[in-house]
Design an enzyme around this catalytic site. Sequence first.
Site, PDB file in Angstrom:
ATOM      1  N   LYS A 121     -38.817  36.309 -28.085  1.00 51.67           N
ATOM      2  CA  LYS A 121     -39.457  36.114 -26.785  1.00 51.67           C
ATOM      3  C   LYS A 121     -39.401  34.650 -26.390  1.00 51.67           C
ATOM      4  O   LYS A 121     -39.339  33.751 -27.217  1.00 51.67           O
ATOM      5  CB  LYS A 121     -40.907  36.591 -26.837  1.00 51.67           C
ATOM      6  CG  LYS A 121     -41.057  38.085 -27.134  1.00 51.67           C
ATOM      7  CD  LYS A 121     -40.587  38.942 -25.963  1.00 51.67           C
ATOM      8  CE  LYS A 121     -40.638  40.420 -26.305  1.00 51.67           C
ATOM      9  NZ  LYS A 121     -39.507  40.867 -27.113  1.00 51.67           N
ATOM     10  N   ASP A 122     -39.488  34.468 -25.087  1.00 51.89           N
ATOM     11  CA  ASP A 122     -39.397  33.168 -24.452  1.00 51.89           C
ATOM     12  C   ASP A 122     -40.448  32.187 -24.974  1.00 51.89           C
ATOM     13  O   ASP A 122     -41.502  32.591 -25.450  1.00 51.89           O
ATOM     14  CB  ASP A 122     -39.607  33.393 -22.954  1.00 51.89           C
ATOM     15  CG  ASP A 122     -39.274  32.196 -22.112  1.00 51.89           C
ATOM     16  OD1 ASP A 122     -38.575  31.302 -22.596  1.00 51.89           O
ATOM     17  OD2 ASP A 122     -39.716  32.168 -20.958  1.00 51.89           O
ATOM     18  N   LYS A 123     -40.150  30.907 -24.865  1.00 50.83           N
ATOM     19  CA  LYS A 123     -41.137  29.893 -25.212  1.00 50.83           C
ATOM     20  C   LYS A 123     -42.111  29.659 -24.059  1.00 50.83           C
ATOM     21  O   LYS A 123     -43.316  29.834 -24.217  1.00 50.83           O
ATOM     22  CB  LYS A 123     -40.459  28.565 -25.567  1.00 50.83           C
ATOM     23  CG  LYS A 123     -41.497  27.471 -25.790  1.00 50.83           C
ATOM     24  CD  LYS A 123     -40.893  26.122 -26.069  1.00 50.83           C
ATOM     25  CE  LYS A 123     -42.029  25.103 -26.192  1.00 50.83           C
ATOM     26  NZ  LYS A 123     -41.553  23.766 -26.519  1.00 50.83           N
TER      27      LYS A 123
END
EC number: 5.4.99.-
Length: 662
Positions: free
Chosen positions: A294-296
């Site tokens: 998942k995205d930061k």
Amino acid sequence: MEMTEMTGVSLKRGSLAVEDNDSLTPAEEAKRQKVSEGWLTKGQDGIDSNSPPSCENVPGLPEVVSAGKRKKHSDAPLQEEEEEEEDGLSEEGEEEGEAESFADMMKHGLTELDVGITKFVSSHQGFSGILKERYSDFVVHEIGKDGRISHLDDLSIPVDEEDPSEDVFTVLTAEEKQRLEELQLFKNKETSVAIEVVEDTKEKRTVIHQAIKSLFPGLETKTEDREGKKYIVAYHAAGRKALANPRKHSWPKSRGSYCHFVLYKENKDTMDAINVLSKYLRVKPNIFSYMGTKDKRAITVQEIAVLKITAQRLAHLNKCLMNFKLGNFSYQKNPLKLGELQGNHFTVVLRNITGTDDQVEQAMNSLKEIGFINYYGMQRFGTTAVPTYQVGRAILQNSWAEVMDLILKPRSGAEKGYLVKCREEWAKTKDPAAALRKLPVKRCVEGQLLRGLSKYGMKNIVSAFGIIPRNNRLMYIHSYQSYVWNNMVSKRIEEYGLTPVPGDLVLKGATATYIEEEDVNNYSIHDVVMPLPGFDVIYPKHKISDAYREMLTADNLDIDNMRHKIRDYSLSGAYRKIIIRPQNVSWEVVAYDDPKIPLFNTDVDNLEGKPPPVFASEGKYRALKMDFSLPPSTYATMAIREVLKMDTSIKNQTQLNTTWLR
């Protein structure tokens, strides 16, 4: 349905960064003709930025998963490889004064036009808005293989009589923990650590035994009498392998070997989060498993599994960690596998929008009913003056000197400090050891390649390049495939619009077949797929087939022979739907005065009983709150691009951002 060209609609400020959705599993891809709603990306999640880790340390650029952090399938076909899927722009609190210098550095970056992203499917007028002004404006909930959206809504610990008492977390002093950790990690020459049992009782000794074994995997304990005093002696049971393989005999047979939990995290990518958890638990990161990265720069909620760590220990981390929350614990027999998820559900806030209510309504209805072009997003192609697809093309051409040159040569744009010096040293001396000495960080692509050249010599670039982790090497050629696909889809839509035509490809099961004249009315544009180039795909039977051939021929590649002398770089190809229609689409326009206030509740807010925000009928600003679900390996940015009608490249967003800041 109408199709429109890209227009130059500007954002007032471009804090834009995207979440690349997750990829399919290798098992699903390992069919004769591979399929995806939108093939490999992070990243895992297929696969992450999608650019190999670079030494560049530029404000506002995505952070990238470090080498060796991802599972490898070394014997699998190329298309089965998982990649990173992460992206994000600068941290909150970054100095605004950096924006102008960063914009100047990004003048040499890519725009959407450079990577074939040129068309829109909707006819509404675009409008501006701010995406990811706050990372909390972008929330991602994983959709599991059973179709359920992951939520953190239960912090309770499963009742288990086998669990030790809570005293295990407090019975050892900080100094004792430090000595035990050094022993566990072989950081000193001691072969054991003795802890005196003060106020000796059998119960106290039991708690100390339990504390050492549970908090320091790999250590065993015994009780010894020394000069009339009781000591608990900790020692290594099974050498260095014990860290990676938790003790089998200490886990109840009736309990599933894996503790599954929901991880809520803020402003941290999945691999960084797992590294933090493993550090606090004193275990190796490879005992964790997950379905996608998942995205930061977002709030994300996803399921994680860990081998033989109790829910009790995991829940204790909630007292220690900032911006993390663990809950919804359960014990299961199996780990999680990359790509098992069905997709991701996004909640996105676009702040300070300029569109009228009618414009917003048109844009969102189009997204709901038609969808968006399933382009590979900008993070697929890197952020510097040397796009990753150029390196991929050189690999496929077997032009290894060019591969080396593209990665190491001096370049315009986003370069700073030690990396500039490293490139200058390389250009001047062609001495890999001398150039490597200029890099304080050796694990980036540049450092790994230089280390390989030092080891194997300038006449064996193939082996030198092979030092770079396989996933990172394959990202380059995946980037080239994505570059071809984007360009071909734009040509397909320009030539034939948004209706199926004879010669288009559709999928029947996992097999691509042609649409025949008499069947054309049985399909919609949402059924049409196009191939990523490879040896195991077929191409459309119309003008676009010639366009594929012409593009690859211009790049000195043979479309009829996509096998490479190095098996890893042989492209089998895959199919990707050209239009994606999001599911569970909803939206509302809200008014607000304070740009810093949250515009919706997170899972943690709900757990803490915070009331949802109340909006006034009028306010200084307006925001568009969007909810939608996407299948694996699609780019949320491309959906948002369709709504706003804007260029999502960092180059464009940064220039707009700088203008706004002035």
